[in-house]
Design a protein around this motif. Structure first.
Motif: not given
Length: 258
Positions: A41-48
């Motif tokens: 998925i990719g790690y990006d908490l701002n868009q999770i």
């Protein structure tokens, strides 16, 4: 072991990278491949909160495991009963799926995810024999109790996928403060890899390392370039050298004070 950039929600492109590395691993006679935390998925908490479901891509990875007769260890989000978990999954040559849900979440991760509440141990088939393995995702490895439980249950390898923005050389320095102790104290191998991130024209993250039962680094990668490291280990090496050390642990006594 792979360090790679997974663009958030670009799951088809991320899948293609997985497939490329799996094929390369097969060509080099590997039986197991480890990808970083949330690699699909990719790690990006701002868009999770807007993440996409990866079910279809995971079915393709199962076919890859069958095609190349390989154990594939990859990261995604697992959702059940309206609860979301940072998850690492193991799929094998029989397309069986095993799931580990991250137990220890970082402060910001707790805003979006639930904590796992199980400590599962899995079996993988190497070229020669079955091996007991387990996971410790990133922050999990800061808690020595987890590794101790794994050692008590005869785990030979802990796979530790990360998603850390810390640069690779610093990542290795920090890892060495505790990873070598986890490996040495518990007489097991630890295999770690990290994601790569692009942020404000900077390339961050990266890092790969393997610690053996002596707490020694057998191989490492300190760049932040997308890369796969191939390394052969013998998880039964040094067997019995310090077996009394593990046998002499006083688990029942420790429980009284925890």
């Amino acid at each position: 072991m792979v360090q790679m950039y997974s663009k958030f929600n670009d799951i088809n492109q991320n899948l293609e990278k997985h497939i490329q590395y799996i094929k390369k691993a097969h060509e080099n006679n590997c039986d197991t491949i480890l990808f970083p935390e949330l690699s699909l998925i990719g790690y990006d908490l701002n868009q999770i909160s807007n993440y996409k479901n990866t079910y279809e891509q995971e079915q393709i990875l199962k076919e890859q495991a069958l095609k190349y007769q390989m154990n594939i260890l990859y990261g995604t989000i697992h959702e059940t009963n309206d609860k979301k978990y940072i998850t690492h999954k193991l799929i094998n040559k029989d397309k069986e799926e095993k799931i580990y849900k991250k137990i220890h979440l970082g402060k910001n991760e707790k805003k979006y995810f639930n904590e796992g509440n199980e400590i599962p141990i899995f079996q993988i088939q190497s070229k020669k024999e079955k091996i007991s393995i387990a996971f410790g995702i990133c922050y999990d490895m800061h808690f020595p109790e987890l590794s101790s439980i794994y050692a008590k249950n005869n785990v030979k390898i802990i796979f530790s996928p990360h998603a850390s923005y810390i640069n690779a050389n610093m990542r290795l320095k920090i890892w060495n403060k505790y990873m070598m102790a986890r490996a040495y104290d518990n007489q097991l191998y630890i295999i770690a890899c990290n994601n790569i991130f692009y942020k404000d024209d900077q390339i961050l993250g990266g890092g790969i390392a393997v610690w053996n039962k002596k707490g020694e680094i057998e191989i490492k990668e300190e760049t932040n370039k997308e890369k796969m490291i191939i390394h052969k280990i013998n998880p039964f090496q040094y067997e019995g050298k310090r077996s009394n050390y593990l046998k002499d642990k006083k688990y029942e006594l420790y429980k009284k004070y925890i």
